[in-house]
Design a protein around this motif. Structure first.
Motif, mmCIF file in Angstrom:
data_model
loop_
_atom_site.group_PDB
_atom_site.id
_atom_site.type_symbol
_atom_site.label_atom_id
_atom_site.label_comp_id
_atom_site.label_asym_id
_atom_site.label_seq_id
_atom_site.Cartn_x
_atom_site.Cartn_y
_atom_site.Cartn_z
ATOM 1 N N ASN A 118 0.837 -1.196 0.000
ATOM 2 C CA ASN A 118 0.000 0.000 0.000
ATOM 3 C C ASN A 118 0.872 1.247 0.000
ATOM 4 O OD1 ASN A 118 -3.020 -0.855 0.585
ATOM 5 N ND2 ASN A 118 -1.702 -2.218 1.771
ATOM 6 N N VAL A 119 0.496 2.226 -0.810
ATOM 7 C CA VAL A 119 1.242 3.485 -0.847
ATOM 8 C C VAL A 119 0.267 4.649 -0.709
ATOM 9 C CG1 VAL A 119 3.016 2.480 -2.332
ATOM 10 C CG2 VAL A 119 1.163 3.785 -3.362
ATOM 11 N N GLU A 120 0.766 5.727 -0.143
ATOM 12 C CA GLU A 120 0.019 6.978 -0.057
ATOM 13 C C GLU A 120 0.461 7.850 -1.225
ATOM 14 O OE1 GLU A 120 -2.379 8.085 2.092
ATOM 15 O OE2 GLU A 120 -2.443 6.039 2.865
ATOM 16 N N PRO A 121 -0.347 7.968 -2.280
ATOM 17 C CA PRO A 121 0.109 8.668 -3.488
ATOM 18 C C PRO A 121 0.375 10.146 -3.288
ATOM 19 C CG PRO A 121 -2.220 8.115 -3.652
ATOM 20 C CD PRO A 121 -1.695 7.405 -2.444
ATOM 21 N N HIS A 122 -0.216 10.753 -2.254
ATOM 22 C CA HIS A 122 -0.019 12.190 -2.055
ATOM 23 C C HIS A 122 1.424 12.520 -1.673
ATOM 24 C CE1 HIS A 122 -4.220 12.097 -2.492
ATOM 25 N NE2 HIS A 122 -4.511 11.729 -1.268
ATOM 26 N N GLU A 142 -9.273 3.484 -3.172
ATOM 27 C CA GLU A 142 -10.250 4.350 -3.839
ATOM 28 C C GLU A 142 -10.316 5.729 -3.195
ATOM 29 O OE1 GLU A 142 -13.882 2.399 -6.188
ATOM 30 O OE2 GLU A 142 -14.121 2.449 -4.030
ATOM 31 N N ARG A 143 -10.138 5.774 -1.862
ATOM 32 C CA ARG A 143 -10.298 7.064 -1.188
ATOM 33 C C ARG A 143 -9.203 8.056 -1.572
ATOM 34 N NH1 ARG A 143 -8.364 3.586 2.760
ATOM 35 N NH2 ARG A 143 -6.348 4.156 3.672
ATOM 36 N N SER A 144 -8.104 7.572 -2.186
ATOM 37 C CA SER A 144 -6.999 8.462 -2.544
ATOM 38 C C SER A 144 -7.138 9.047 -3.938
ATOM 39 C CB SER A 144 -5.672 7.683 -2.462
ATOM 40 O OG SER A 144 -5.574 6.740 -3.521
ATOM 41 N N LEU A 145 -8.186 8.696 -4.667
ATOM 42 C CA LEU A 145 -8.196 8.966 -6.096
ATOM 43 C C LEU A 145 -8.517 10.400 -6.472
ATOM 44 C CD1 LEU A 145 -9.945 5.755 -7.480
ATOM 45 C CD2 LEU A 145 -7.510 6.210 -7.179
ATOM 46 N N ALA A 166 -3.658 14.574 -10.178
ATOM 47 C CA ALA A 166 -2.443 14.785 -10.963
ATOM 48 C C ALA A 166 -1.247 14.090 -10.306
ATOM 49 C CB ALA A 166 -2.175 16.277 -11.129
ATOM 50 N N THR A 167 -1.119 14.244 -8.978
ATOM 51 C CA THR A 167 -0.027 13.571 -8.270
ATOM 52 C C THR A 167 -0.213 12.065 -8.300
ATOM 53 O OG1 THR A 167 0.308 15.474 -6.822
ATOM 54 C CG2 THR A 167 1.157 13.368 -6.050
ATOM 55 N N LEU A 168 -1.450 11.619 -8.144
ATOM 56 C CA LEU A 168 -1.737 10.188 -8.214
ATOM 57 C C LEU A 168 -1.253 9.601 -9.537
ATOM 58 C CD1 LEU A 168 -3.418 7.636 -7.148
ATOM 59 C CD2 LEU A 168 -5.214 8.517 -8.629
ATOM 60 N N ALA A 206 5.836 4.509 -10.934
ATOM 61 C CA ALA A 206 5.880 3.105 -10.519
ATOM 62 C C ALA A 206 6.031 2.190 -11.723
ATOM 63 C CB ALA A 206 4.615 2.759 -9.738
ATOM 64 N N ARG A 207 5.313 2.489 -12.779
ATOM 65 C CA ARG A 207 5.407 1.634 -13.973
ATOM 66 C C ARG A 207 6.785 1.747 -14.627
ATOM 67 N NH1 ARG A 207 -0.746 2.428 -15.217
ATOM 68 N NH2 ARG A 207 -1.463 0.349 -14.629
ATOM 69 N N ARG A 208 7.378 2.938 -14.591
ATOM 70 C CA ARG A 208 8.732 3.073 -15.144
ATOM 71 C C ARG A 208 9.736 2.234 -14.360
ATOM 72 N NH1 ARG A 208 7.179 8.546 -15.726
ATOM 73 N NH2 ARG A 208 8.293 9.114 -13.813
#
Length: 426
Positions: free
Chosen positions: A96-100, A128-131, A136-138, A145-147
């Motif tokens: 789990n990551v916090e995208p912010h 879902e709650r982070s979306l 933009a940061t998400l 991550a994909r890179r």
């Protein structure tokens, strides 16, 4: 009078005083057809504070502005535990990551990652709650991550019906169904979520993972939902990783992958500006009055839509976001989970409930007029580029444009706008 502090608050305080005391336990994720373990979800624990509510810890850390350190402590605990157990890349570790916190890996984390003597197959999990608070940061986190070679999972899908539309923007490799979908027959709202998830998975090849599988009834429902992976007490409770996770070569060759081999990259490209998609569909030319009628058709559909939509639009200059448009977009914001408007000179909230973003007057995008609507089953985009007519009535200005309902092109255009949207001030 002495203030009474409840035990849970004391536990949270103890964790925040020692975030680097985090350790991970791991819950197995299995292939539903074969029963083979294909990965583990890492779950943060603090041995010195057993039973603490981790969700409450993160909420309190966010309130205090220290969630970045907490998040990285949990991420690195998960990776360190996998490295110490010698987990091979035949297994995936879900973290789990916090995208912010953004896409940048801090130096202390890089040093630890560089110290591992073998690679780790990582799947980052986004809730879902982070979306919707800072999309933009998400999206920047997802791209980074994909890179790095990570896969992306979207967690708790179905817990909030409105945010299912964000599937198109994140384009997860793995969709983790919320346990409420697995543990009971669906309500009408949940049935709509299930239909949207199945449609998305069918189009993209995303893998569906069912959470909360605790008995055979849940397992049967997970299969009916289209899940090929499962997680829950039926397969194992969170615990330390097994001491021996190696597999024989003949077993490795038959081990299912957590990411579907038919996974499509459809919709993953993000053009610099929406008109870059003109290479896919030759544009037509029309006067502003005609193009406006096409844009209004998309907006009118959104005003009458029952299912939630994400509407993202660019208006060139703030003066085109006139009072009647302000009212129109405020109405949309009252109906749908995410509405945004971009343009030179637009404020952070150009209409009540509408996200804003100011464009630079010198960039190419400032010469474009775009309206996109992305839903669970509805996709529409009007992409127009100003031809620069002068000394003509405003209604006679010409634009080259495309009007498309092609899912891939609409999502690509919408992503181009979404990556510019400012964070929520809430």
């Amino acid at each position: 009078m002495q203030r009474i502090v409840d035990p849970e608050s004391r536990a949270v305080e103890a964790v925040l005083a020692d975030v680097w005391g985090a350790r991970s336990v791991y819950q197995p994720i299995v292939d539903l057809d074969s029963g083979v373990v294909v990965g583990y979800e890492a779950l943060a624990r603090w041995p010195a504070v057993p039973g603490v509510d981790v969700g409450r810890v993160f909420d309190e850390a966010a309130d205090r502005g220290v969630v970045r350190e907490l998040d990285w402590a949990c991420r690195l605990a998960a990776l360190s535990g996998a490295a110490e157990a010698g987990l091979s890349t035949e297994y995936s570790v879900f973290i789990n990551v916090e995208p912010h916190n953004g896409p940048v890996i801090p130096d202390f984390a890089r040093r630890m990652l560089d110290s591992f003597d073998r690679p780790i197959n990582v799947v980052i999990e986004l809730t879902e709650r982070s979306l919707l608070s800072d999309p933009a940061t998400l999206l920047a986190v997802v791209d980074a991550a994909r890179r790095l070679g990570c896969s992306v999972a979207l967690d708790d899908v179905g817990a909030n019906e409105a945010t299912v539309t964000m599937l198109e923007f994140v384009a997860p490799d793995i969709i983790k169904l919320d346990c409420t979908l697995v543990q009971s027959d669906p309500s009408p709202a949940q049935a709509r979520v299930i239909a949207a998830v199945r449609a998305h998975a069918e189009f993209t090849g995303a893998t569906i993972l069912a959470e909360g599988v605790e008995n055979e009834e849940h397992l049967a429902r997970a299969r009916a939902l289209g899940a090929t992976l499962g997680q829950g007490w039926l397969f194992g409770r969170p615990a330390a990783l097994p001491s021996d996770t190696s597999r024989r070569r003949d077993v490795i060759d038959r081990t299912p992958s957590v990411v579907s081999r038919r996974r499509s990259s459809a919709g993953s490209a993000v053009p610099e500006v929406p008109s870059d998609l003109f290479g896919e569909i030759p544009p037509l030319v029309g006067r502003k009055a005609f193009v406006l009628s096409m844009a209004r058709e998309i907006e009118d559909h959104a005003r009458g839509a029952v299912d939630p939509l994400i509407v993202l639009s660019a208006f060139q200059r703030a003066r085109w976001f006139a009072p009647n448009v302000v009212d129109r977009y405020a109405d949309l914001a009252a109906l749908h989970p995410f509405i945004a408007a971009l343009g030179v000179g637009l404020p952070d909230e150009p209409a009540p409930g509408v996200r804003g973003a100011a464009l630079d007057a010198t960039e190419r995008f400032s010469g474009e007029w775009t309206v996109t609507a992305v839903g669970r089953h509805y996709f529409a985009a009007l992409i127009a580029r100003d031809l620069g007519d002068v000394d003509v009535p405003d209604a006679d200005r010409r634009f080259e444009f495309i009007l498309t309902h092609d899912r891939r092109l609409v999502v690509s255009a919408a992503r181009s706008l979404m990556r510019r949207v400012l964070p929520s001030r809430g």
